[in-house]
Design a protein around this motif. Structure first.
Motif, PDB file in Angstrom:
ATOM      1  N   SER A  12      -4.753 -11.459 -28.695  1.00  0.00           N
ATOM      2  CA  SER A  12      -5.624 -12.116 -27.718  1.00  0.00           C
ATOM      3  C   SER A  12      -6.696 -12.971 -28.388  1.00  0.00           C
ATOM      4  CB  SER A  12      -6.290 -11.072 -26.812  1.00  0.00           C
ATOM      5  OG  SER A  12      -7.050 -10.152 -27.588  1.00  0.00           O
ATOM      6  N   ASN A  13      -7.054 -12.633 -29.645  1.00  0.00           N
ATOM      7  CA  ASN A  13      -8.060 -13.437 -30.356  1.00  0.00           C
ATOM      8  C   ASN A  13      -7.446 -14.602 -31.112  1.00  0.00           C
ATOM      9  OD1 ASN A  13      -6.792 -12.149 -32.468  1.00  0.00           O
ATOM     10  ND2 ASN A  13      -8.611 -11.058 -33.191  1.00  0.00           N
ATOM     11  N   GLY A  14      -6.146 -14.807 -30.935  1.00  0.00           N
ATOM     12  CA  GLY A  14      -5.468 -15.942 -31.558  1.00  0.00           C
ATOM     13  C   GLY A  14      -4.797 -15.628 -32.872  1.00  0.00           C
ATOM     14  N   ARG A  15      -5.108 -14.504 -33.496  1.00  0.00           N
ATOM     15  CA  ARG A  15      -4.509 -14.168 -34.774  1.00  0.00           C
ATOM     16  C   ARG A  15      -3.072 -13.675 -34.578  1.00  0.00           C
ATOM     17  NH1 ARG A  15      -8.556 -10.246 -37.726  1.00  0.00           N
ATOM     18  NH2 ARG A  15      -7.413 -10.878 -39.606  1.00  0.00           N
ATOM     19  N   THR A  70     -14.270  -2.077 -44.658  1.00  0.00           N
ATOM     20  CA  THR A  70     -12.864  -1.677 -44.725  1.00  0.00           C
ATOM     21  C   THR A  70     -12.398  -1.076 -43.400  1.00  0.00           C
ATOM     22  OG1 THR A  70     -13.123  -1.220 -47.093  1.00  0.00           O
ATOM     23  CG2 THR A  70     -11.186  -0.307 -46.006  1.00  0.00           C
ATOM     24  N   THR A  71     -13.202  -0.196 -42.819  1.00  0.00           N
ATOM     25  CA  THR A  71     -12.821   0.441 -41.551  1.00  0.00           C
ATOM     26  C   THR A  71     -12.666  -0.587 -40.442  1.00  0.00           C
ATOM     27  OG1 THR A  71     -14.016   2.450 -42.204  1.00  0.00           O
ATOM     28  CG2 THR A  71     -13.476   2.205 -39.871  1.00  0.00           C
ATOM     29  N   TRP A  72     -13.653  -1.453 -40.309  1.00  0.00           N
ATOM     30  CA  TRP A  72     -13.583  -2.452 -39.241  1.00  0.00           C
ATOM     31  C   TRP A  72     -12.505  -3.490 -39.545  1.00  0.00           C
ATOM     32  CZ3 TRP A  72     -13.855  -2.798 -34.499  1.00  0.00           C
ATOM     33  CH2 TRP A  72     -14.061  -3.998 -33.811  1.00  0.00           C
ATOM     34  N   GLY A  73     -12.299  -3.789 -40.846  1.00  0.00           N
ATOM     35  CA  GLY A  73     -11.246  -4.739 -41.214  1.00  0.00           C
ATOM     36  C   GLY A  73      -9.872  -4.242 -40.825  1.00  0.00           C
ATOM     37  N   TYR A  74      -9.611  -2.942 -41.026  1.00  0.00           N
ATOM     38  CA  TYR A  74      -8.328  -2.381 -40.602  1.00  0.00           C
ATOM     39  C   TYR A  74      -8.212  -2.382 -39.084  1.00  0.00           C
ATOM     40  CZ  TYR A  74      -5.847  -0.859 -44.771  1.00  0.00           C
ATOM     41  OH  TYR A  74      -5.106  -0.845 -45.924  1.00  0.00           O
ATOM     42  N   ALA A  75      -9.303  -2.063 -38.405  1.00  0.00           N
ATOM     43  CA  ALA A  75      -9.276  -2.067 -36.941  1.00  0.00           C
ATOM     44  C   ALA A  75      -8.965  -3.455 -36.404  1.00  0.00           C
ATOM     45  CB  ALA A  75     -10.610  -1.568 -36.390  1.00  0.00           C
ATOM     46  N   CYS A  76      -9.402  -4.490 -37.142  1.00  0.00           N
ATOM     47  CA  CYS A  76      -9.211  -5.874 -36.696  1.00  0.00           C
ATOM     48  C   CYS A  76      -7.933  -6.509 -37.226  1.00  0.00           C
ATOM     49  CB  CYS A  76     -10.396  -6.736 -37.133  1.00  0.00           C
ATOM     50  SG  CYS A  76     -11.949  -6.329 -36.339  1.00  0.00           S
ATOM     51  N   ASN A  77      -7.251  -5.840 -38.155  1.00  0.00           N
ATOM     52  CA  ASN A  77      -6.048  -6.456 -38.710  1.00  0.00           C
ATOM     53  C   ASN A  77      -5.072  -6.794 -37.589  1.00  0.00           C
ATOM     54  OD1 ASN A  77      -3.167  -6.388 -39.942  1.00  0.00           O
ATOM     55  ND2 ASN A  77      -4.503  -6.551 -41.725  1.00  0.00           N
ATOM     56  N   PRO A  78      -4.485  -7.987 -37.604  1.00  0.00           N
ATOM     57  CA  PRO A  78      -3.617  -8.387 -36.486  1.00  0.00           C
ATOM     58  C   PRO A  78      -2.348  -7.564 -36.354  1.00  0.00           C
ATOM     59  CG  PRO A  78      -3.532 -10.000 -38.260  1.00  0.00           C
ATOM     60  CD  PRO A  78      -4.649  -9.067 -38.583  1.00  0.00           C
ATOM     61  N   ASN A  79      -2.043  -6.715 -37.325  1.00  0.00           N
ATOM     62  CA  ASN A  79      -0.889  -5.822 -37.193  1.00  0.00           C
ATOM     63  C   ASN A  79      -1.213  -4.569 -36.392  1.00  0.00           C
ATOM     64  OD1 ASN A  79       0.491  -7.643 -38.743  1.00  0.00           O
ATOM     65  ND2 ASN A  79       0.617  -6.372 -40.563  1.00  0.00           N
ATOM     66  N   MET A  80      -2.471  -4.434 -35.984  1.00  0.00           N
ATOM     67  CA  MET A  80      -2.905  -3.298 -35.172  1.00  0.00           C
ATOM     68  C   MET A  80      -3.002  -3.709 -33.702  1.00  0.00           C
ATOM     69  SD  MET A  80      -3.475  -0.572 -37.064  1.00  0.00           S
ATOM     70  CE  MET A  80      -4.326   0.150 -38.479  1.00  0.00           C
ATOM     71  N   ALA A  81      -2.317  -2.969 -32.850  1.00  0.00           N
ATOM     72  CA  ALA A  81      -2.413  -3.209 -31.407  1.00  0.00           C
ATOM     73  C   ALA A  81      -3.488  -2.355 -30.770  1.00  0.00           C
ATOM     74  CB  ALA A  81      -1.074  -2.924 -30.744  1.00  0.00           C
ATOM     75  N   THR A  86      -8.282  -0.578 -26.111  1.00  0.00           N
ATOM     76  CA  THR A  86      -7.530  -0.525 -27.362  1.00  0.00           C
ATOM     77  C   THR A  86      -8.405  -0.213 -28.578  1.00  0.00           C
ATOM     78  OG1 THR A  86      -7.738  -2.933 -27.551  1.00  0.00           O
ATOM     79  CG2 THR A  86      -5.706  -2.069 -26.568  1.00  0.00           C
ATOM     80  N   PHE A  87      -9.683   0.111 -28.353  1.00  0.00           N
ATOM     81  CA  PHE A  87     -10.543   0.557 -29.441  1.00  0.00           C
ATOM     82  C   PHE A  87     -11.398   1.707 -28.938  1.00  0.00           C
ATOM     83  CE2 PHE A  87     -14.451   0.725 -31.939  1.00  0.00           C
ATOM     84  CZ  PHE A  87     -13.918   0.843 -33.215  1.00  0.00           C
ATOM     85  N   ARG A  88     -11.160   2.915 -29.487  1.00  0.00           N
ATOM     86  CA  ARG A  88     -11.868   4.105 -29.062  1.00  0.00           C
ATOM     87  C   ARG A  88     -12.430   4.831 -30.280  1.00  0.00           C
ATOM     88  NH1 ARG A  88      -9.717   6.516 -24.479  1.00  0.00           N
ATOM     89  NH2 ARG A  88     -11.263   8.147 -24.841  1.00  0.00           N
ATOM     90  N   THR A  89     -13.510   5.587 -30.078  1.00  0.00           N
ATOM     91  CA  THR A  89     -14.076   6.416 -31.144  1.00  0.00           C
ATOM     92  C   THR A  89     -14.424   7.793 -30.576  1.00  0.00           C
ATOM     93  OG1 THR A  89     -16.404   5.817 -30.779  1.00  0.00           O
ATOM     94  CG2 THR A  89     -15.101   4.368 -32.200  1.00  0.00           C
ATOM     95  N   MET A  90     -14.460   8.794 -31.469  1.00  0.00           N
ATOM     96  CA  MET A  90     -14.902  10.130 -31.075  1.00  0.00           C
ATOM     97  C   MET A  90     -15.246  10.916 -32.331  1.00  0.00           C
ATOM     98  SD  MET A  90     -11.238  11.902 -29.987  1.00  0.00           S
ATOM     99  CE  MET A  90     -10.948  10.660 -28.726  1.00  0.00           C
ATOM    100  N   THR A  91     -16.036  11.991 -32.153  1.00  0.00           N
ATOM    101  CA  THR A  91     -16.338  12.881 -33.265  1.00  0.00           C
ATOM    102  C   THR A  91     -15.957  14.309 -32.886  1.00  0.00           C
ATOM    103  OG1 THR A  91     -18.607  13.397 -32.590  1.00  0.00           O
ATOM    104  CG2 THR A  91     -18.288  11.433 -33.969  1.00  0.00           C
ATOM    105  N   ILE A  92     -15.596  15.066 -33.892  1.00  0.00           N
ATOM    106  CA  ILE A  92     -15.148  16.440 -33.672  1.00  0.00           C
ATOM    107  C   ILE A  92     -16.277  17.295 -33.084  1.00  0.00           C
ATOM    108  CG2 ILE A  92     -14.303  18.524 -34.834  1.00  0.00           C
ATOM    109  CD1 ILE A  92     -13.047  16.614 -36.943  1.00  0.00           C
ATOM    110  N   GLN A  93     -17.495  17.108 -33.578  1.00  0.00           N
ATOM    111  CA  GLN A  93     -18.615  17.919 -33.107  1.00  0.00           C
ATOM    112  C   GLN A  93     -18.956  17.633 -31.655  1.00  0.00           C
ATOM    113  OE1 GLN A  93     -21.451  16.863 -36.127  1.00  0.00           O
ATOM    114  NE2 GLN A  93     -20.656  18.327 -37.629  1.00  0.00           N
ATOM    115  N   ALA A 112      -0.284  -1.658 -25.755  1.00  0.00           N
ATOM    116  CA  ALA A 112       0.296  -2.144 -27.007  1.00  0.00           C
ATOM    117  C   ALA A 112       1.741  -2.580 -26.820  1.00  0.00           C
ATOM    118  CB  ALA A 112       0.213  -1.048 -28.070  1.00  0.00           C
ATOM    119  N   ALA A 113       2.460  -1.904 -25.924  1.00  0.00           N
ATOM    120  CA  ALA A 113       3.883  -2.200 -25.719  1.00  0.00           C
ATOM    121  C   ALA A 113       4.108  -3.545 -25.034  1.00  0.00           C
ATOM    122  CB  ALA A 113       4.525  -1.082 -24.899  1.00  0.00           C
ATOM    123  N   LYS A 114       3.073  -4.121 -24.448  1.00  0.00           N
ATOM    124  CA  LYS A 114       3.228  -5.426 -23.794  1.00  0.00           C
ATOM    125  C   LYS A 114       3.420  -6.560 -24.801  1.00  0.00           C
ATOM    126  CE  LYS A 114       0.497  -4.200 -19.697  1.00  0.00           C
ATOM    127  NZ  LYS A 114      -0.750  -4.482 -18.917  1.00  0.00           N
TER     128      LYS A 114
END
Length: 545
Positions: free
Chosen positions: A154-157, A223-234, A262-269, A292-294
């Protein structure tokens, strides 16, 4: 030595001596892992890579008494290793590729094996000649450029794969991340979504005991945000413990991140412990799957490809075969508008002057030199030497010093203008040939490149590195035919046949076409084997407290 040919040119114009045929290795049998010693009547094949060189490379192993280029070997010279063809006095430079690869630590006579016993590393002045060889690279017109079948985000990448990632913010949440991924796979949730390549647990061993305001935090954040933004990630789920130094909330604030479908976060505690976090994580992934399947593959220009250039388990052939061919393939990619990303700073050390000459601007070249100087200080503070690399395996394969290894490793970058230099895991925005500062350790290096946006990896190896790289597929290029056949289930392309006469240009075209096919969905050997879950290794620079 500053007027030496670029490494690809040195390879093309090098002189091959002796018999023109290697022992046949295409008969379906696995060749033995030993030197190919030709018949006594045939001169063993050797390579003189530049007329200024005082060593040759043994393509065939040389037995004591064997004669090559009029020089008699005084001892056994293994395949890929070097033999002196002229007297080299103690302290004089040893030359390969027309460049300094080390200095004689004792007098070396013609015919002697040149390696760690008589050739050593020493620093020497280099002429950086900023921008001297930079030249605009003519791009192919859009209608003539290659295409691949990829996922337009959706961001063009553009992505080459369609994964959902689960990333740990700290080692304390790594086990829960793995449990979530295992439960998703075990439950059969993915069975109804064939267009999704899988769910990846991406875990690491840091995230706490670090300076909250220091370099390690910044690198892990990028690194964390870069992986989250990598275009291979749905889609991406980030899981933390809650009390760690690397706070997810702080990362979200720094980048202005808001949670979405498509972007969620949580902590165990906060979630209530291990079991409840696993359940909540599976629920989060379940909700992402239909979205993601779309995604569907569509025709995308090759200009959207960003290729991470890697080498590991290098040998004496690496800079002559696979790296040189990959460099020419990088030149092809650049002409099609794409991006090639060279990295592994310790493995261009001693060859950086060949890159500064190609810098688009003096600022780009000086940034690279600044990074080199940082590494010199970094290793000195750790009471190490830049010559700590090559590894024992590299040396067994014929590489003697970091200078020699770097000249071969830098060949992966081709010959086009160096357009930009990036810090580890920084977003890569420039097109063409660029450089990223990373360690030479392959998993750490490639992690930075993927975080920067690389959607595919090309990985050359002469010893047989076992490696994969989710979410970006990794293509393995063998530098010699023995490793290719011996590890046929791991290797995608044999570059050893360059020694049999296959032109570098033809091999480069084969590599480029393979990149397009894999980018379009063809599985690489490392993907078929299931590699990639354990190769996420963010660089940790600072002290662990």
């Amino acid at each position: 030595m500053d007027g030496a040919l670029p490494l690809q040119e040195a390879g093309r114009h090098g002189h091959v001596g002796g018999s023109s045929n290697l022992q046949a290795q295409n008969d379906g049998r696995t060749p033995p892992m030993q030197d190919n010693l030709p018949a006594a009547s045939a001169e063993p094949r050797t390579l003189l890579l530049n007329d200024r060189d005082n060593v040759i490379v043994a393509v065939d192993g040389l037995a004591p008494g064997a004669v090559a280029r009029g020089v008699t070997a005084s001892s056994r010279i293994p395949r890929g290793h070097k033999m002196a063809i002229a007297k080299i006095a103690k302290g004089e430079p040893v030359l390969k590729f027309g460049q300094i690869i080390g200095f004689a630590t004792e007098d070396i006579a013609p015919g002697e094996h040149v390696h760690t016993q008589n050739c050593g590393f020493a620093a020497f002045e280099r002429d950086y000649a900023f921008c001297q060889d930079a030249k605009p690279e003519p791009l192919l017109p859009p209608e003539a450029r290659a295409t691949f079948q990829g996922f337009r985000r959706s961001n063009g990448r553009a992505g080459t794969r369609n994964y959902i990632g689960i990333i740990s913010s700290v080692n304390c949440s790594a086990t829960v991340v793995r449990f979530i991924a295992e439960e998703v796979k075990r439950s059969g949730l993915l069975d109804d979504y064939p267009t999704i390549d899988g769910v990846i647990p991406l875990v690491h061993g840091t995230g706490c005991g670090i300076d909250y305001n220091g370099e390690t935090f910044e690198i892990l954040k990028r690194t964390t945000w870069g992986y989250a933004c990598n275009p291979n990630m749905a889609g991406v789920l980030v899981v933390g413990l809650g009390c760690e130094g690397f706070q997810i909330a702080r990362m979200k604030e720094a980048y202005g991140i808001t949670e979405s479908d498509t972007f969620r976060t949580m902590t165990i505690q906060e979630t209530g412990g291990t079991k409840k976090t696993i359940e909540a994580g599976v629920d989060a992934i379940r909700s992402m799957l239909p979205i993601a399947a779309k995604a569907r593959r569509e025709t995308i220009p090759a200009s959207e490809l960003m290729v991470a250039l890697q080498c590991g388990g290098s040998d004496g052939y690496s800079g002559i075969t696979a790296n040189a061919a990959l460099g020419l393939a990088t030149d092809i990619l650049v002409r099609h508008g794409g991006t090639g990303v060279l990295a592994e700073t310790p493995e261009i050390y001693g060859a950086e002057h060949l890159l500064t000459r190609r810098a688009a601007t003096r600022e780009v070249g000086e940034k690279l030199v600044e990074i080199i100087q940082w590494w010199e200080d970094y290793t000195a503070r750790a009471r190490m030497s830049m010559d700590n690399n090559p590894s024992p395996g590299n040396k067994a394969g014929g590489l003697t010093t970091i200078l020699e290894k770097s000249l071969g490793a830098a060949a992966k970058g081709g010959s086009t203008t160096l357009n930009a230099v990036y810090r580890y895991a920084e977003p890569i925005t420039a097109k063409g040939f660029v450089f990223m500062d990373t360690p030479g350790y392959d998993p750490v290096s490639a992690t930075g490149q993927v975080a920067g946006g690389c959607n595919i990896v090309c990985f050359t190896t002469g010893r047989g590195s076992a490696y994969g790289c989710k979410p970006s597929p990794s293509i393995k290029l063998a530098t010699n035919s023995t490793v290719y056949h011996h590890m046929i289930d791991d290797m995608d392309i044999n570059c050893g046949d360059i020694l049999d006469g296959v032109p570098l240009e033809a091999k480069a075209q084969e590599i480029f076409e393979t990149i397009l096919r894999v980018a379009s969905g063809e599985r690489s050997k490392s993907e078929l084997l299931g590699y990639g879950d354990a190769e996420y290794v963010p660089w940790q620079i600072g002290a662990t407290m």
